[in-house]
Design a protein around this motif. Sequence first.
Motif, short mmCIF file in Angstrom:
data_model
loop_
_atom_site.label_atom_id
_atom_site.label_comp_id
_atom_site.label_asym_id
_atom_site.label_seq_id
_atom_site.Cartn_x
_atom_site.Cartn_y
_atom_site.Cartn_z
N LEU A 116 0.84 -1.21 0.00
CA LEU A 116 0.00 0.00 0.00
C LEU A 116 0.86 1.26 0.00
O LEU A 116 0.50 2.27 -0.59
CB LEU A 116 -0.92 -0.01 1.22
CG LEU A 116 -2.03 -1.06 1.22
CD1 LEU A 116 -2.79 -1.02 2.54
CD2 LEU A 116 -3.00 -0.82 0.07
N ASN A 117 2.03 1.18 0.67
CA ASN A 117 2.91 2.35 0.73
C ASN A 117 3.56 2.64 -0.62
O ASN A 117 3.98 3.77 -0.88
CB ASN A 117 3.98 2.13 1.79
CG ASN A 117 4.76 3.38 2.11
OD1 ASN A 117 4.16 4.45 2.29
ND2 ASN A 117 6.07 3.29 2.17
N LEU A 119 2.00 2.24 -3.52
CA LEU A 119 0.98 2.72 -4.46
C LEU A 119 0.81 4.22 -4.36
O LEU A 119 1.24 4.85 -3.39
CB LEU A 119 -0.35 2.01 -4.19
CG LEU A 119 -0.36 0.48 -4.32
CD1 LEU A 119 -1.72 -0.06 -3.93
CD2 LEU A 119 0.00 0.07 -5.73
N LYS A 121 -1.49 7.74 -4.02
CA LYS A 121 -2.41 8.10 -2.94
C LYS A 121 -3.82 7.57 -3.19
O LYS A 121 -4.44 6.97 -2.33
CB LYS A 121 -2.43 9.62 -2.77
CG LYS A 121 -3.27 10.08 -1.61
CD LYS A 121 -3.19 11.59 -1.44
CE LYS A 121 -4.04 12.04 -0.24
NZ LYS A 121 -3.99 13.52 -0.08
N SER A 124 -3.84 3.76 -3.21
CA SER A 124 -3.60 3.28 -1.86
C SER A 124 -4.86 3.38 -1.00
O SER A 124 -5.21 2.45 -0.26
CB SER A 124 -2.45 4.06 -1.22
OG SER A 124 -2.26 3.65 0.12
N ASN A 125 -5.56 4.52 -1.11
CA ASN A 125 -6.81 4.67 -0.35
C ASN A 125 -7.87 3.68 -0.81
O ASN A 125 -8.63 3.14 0.00
CB ASN A 125 -7.32 6.10 -0.49
CG ASN A 125 -6.41 7.12 0.18
OD1 ASN A 125 -5.69 6.79 1.12
ND2 ASN A 125 -6.42 8.34 -0.31
N ALA A 128 -6.79 0.18 0.41
CA ALA A 128 -6.94 0.10 1.87
C ALA A 128 -8.40 0.01 2.27
O ALA A 128 -8.76 -0.75 3.19
CB ALA A 128 -6.28 1.33 2.51
N LEU A 206 1.04 0.80 7.40
CA LEU A 206 0.98 1.91 6.45
C LEU A 206 1.04 3.26 7.16
O LEU A 206 1.75 4.17 6.73
CB LEU A 206 -0.31 1.80 5.62
CG LEU A 206 -0.55 2.94 4.62
CD1 LEU A 206 0.55 2.97 3.57
CD2 LEU A 206 -1.92 2.79 3.97
#
Length: 323
Positions: A116-117, A119, A121, A124-125, A128, A206
């Motif tokens: 996730l880190n 990817l 923003k 990632s959201n 997640a 994350l």
Amino acid sequence: MLDTAPAVRKPPGRRSAGRSRPRRRPRFGPYLLIAPTVAVIALLMFWPMIQIGIMSFQEVGNRQLRGEPAESVGFENFSEILGDPFFWQTLRHTVLFAVVAVSLTMVVGTLVGLLLNKLGKRMSNLVAGGVMVAWATPPITAAIIFTWLFGTTGGLVNWTLDLLPDFLVGGDWLGYNWFAKPLPTYTVLTICVVWQACPFVAVSVLAGLKSVPRELYEAARVDGSGPWRTFWSITYPMLKPIFLVVLVMSIIWDFKVFTQLFIMSGMANRDAFNLSLYAYSEAFGSMNPKLGDGSAIALVLTLILLIVTALYVRVMVRQGETR
């Protein structure tokens, strides 16, 4: 050396600060604000625990449930369950399952957090939020889903395995019962619990990675450090407090797994019992309930969890001192 500092003169007609200091009045406002919360917690949590502690030293069965007074038996319930080999079998199942499930949860959750880190923003959201659906799923719903996936009638896993070549996975998977023996049962239970728990670890990792300075990773990249060495030299030391807290919380959660195992295995498969299911079986699982024995098992499990909780509190206090 002469002291050339000017002397501080007290204003005339004013008393010293020590003599004029007013007495501090007790402040009851904060205690009144938290009193309702403390009362609700004491009523819903501590009082049942006190009752379980009392019943663990008593003989409580059908006669006592009909109104007869319970007889005190001292430590007889504890000596009975500790002398039963089945208790140690359930304890072994509980510990082994917790070790495997916690280890897989930490590894998978950390890998998902690192992914996730990497990817952007928005992505990632989005990812997640998707993985948090598993975290938000109630345990009974997750147990029903995995019971259907691994079921003998229309189970998707058995159907998929049956389509694969026999030399690869064997044959006759359509009628295979995953919940008839302890090892397959705990395999499915581990997958279910890890699927639900790893999103919490991933989001925690994350959040910790967002606080690590980028300059450290850039310096490691310039020095030629690979991903494995970068993780153990930078990421793990920086996120060690988060890893400790998540690890202890995972141990607590996996030690008291009950709902998923109860839905998957039921009360008939005693060979797959853990401590929680064993306590429930003794207390409510027969026409002759033994609430004293069930309470004694529950109290032993509570003591184990209290030791782990004390470790968790110690970690939290150390984190507060190092900040």
